[in-house]
Design a protein around this motif. Structure first.
Motif, PDB file in Angstrom:
ATOM      1  N   ARG A 147      -1.946   6.883  -9.217  1.00 24.26           N
ATOM      2  CA  ARG A 147      -1.656   5.488  -9.566  1.00 24.26           C
ATOM      3  C   ARG A 147      -1.053   5.627 -10.787  1.00 24.26           C
ATOM      4  O   ARG A 147      -0.356   4.580 -11.270  1.00 24.26           O
ATOM      5  N   ASP A 148      -0.961   6.584 -11.392  1.00 26.18           N
ATOM      6  CA  ASP A 148       0.120   6.823 -12.843  1.00 26.18           C
ATOM      7  C   ASP A 148       1.483   6.640 -12.460  1.00 26.18           C
ATOM      8  O   ASP A 148       2.015   7.669 -11.786  1.00 26.18           O
ATOM      9  N   LYS A 160       0.701  -1.077  -0.019  1.00 26.32           N
ATOM     10  CA  LYS A 160      -0.150  -0.014   0.097  1.00 26.32           C
ATOM     11  C   LYS A 160       0.837   1.213  -0.105  1.00 26.32           C
ATOM     12  O   LYS A 160       1.491   1.329   1.018  1.00 26.32           O
TER      13      LYS A 160
END
Length: 128
Positions: A119-120, A6
């Motif tokens: 998330r890129d 995470k």
């Protein structure tokens, strides 16, 4: 502390509701997120913690998001820094943020767009 699967995100905004809401959205979507409400508290937290990403408001009382980001870069040069603003920034201020190597998002932040940005893997490029 950083979890292996995470990414850790520190959300910093002097509007407590905004910081808490963003942190909650991130937690619900697989991030280990923490909310703080001032640049000063963020810098203090960063002395003992290593987040993967900082998400901070540009305009905060006392210590701005840009000043906080500069300090973060000194403490953790590998940390990805994303600043956001609801205020209109001058071209000069936008260029300063870009020159410093920080990303910039305009508010309002749509959760779907924010999550895609976080998330890129190419997200370290500055986009307007």
């Amino acid at each position: 502390m950083k979890s292996a699967d995470k990414p850790t995100v520190l959300v910093v905004d002097d509007e407590q509701m905004t910081a808490d809401t963003l942190a909650a959205i991130l937690k619900l979507n697989g991030f280990d997120s923490h909310a703080l409400y001032s640049g000063e508290s963020a810098v203090e937290w960063l002395e003992t913690n290593r987040p993967d990403i900082i998400l901070a408001d540009v305009k905060m009382r006392h210590v701005s998001g840009v000043d906080t980001a500069v300090r973060v870069r000194e403490l953790h040069p590998e940390c990805r820094i994303i600043l956001f603003t609801a205020a209109s920034l001058s071209t000069s201020n936008r260029h300063t943020i870009q020159r410093l190597g920080f990303e910039l998002l305009d508010r309002p932040l749509h959760p779907r767009e924010l999550l895609a940005r976080l998330r890129d893997p190419e997200g370290s490029r500055v986009r307007h």
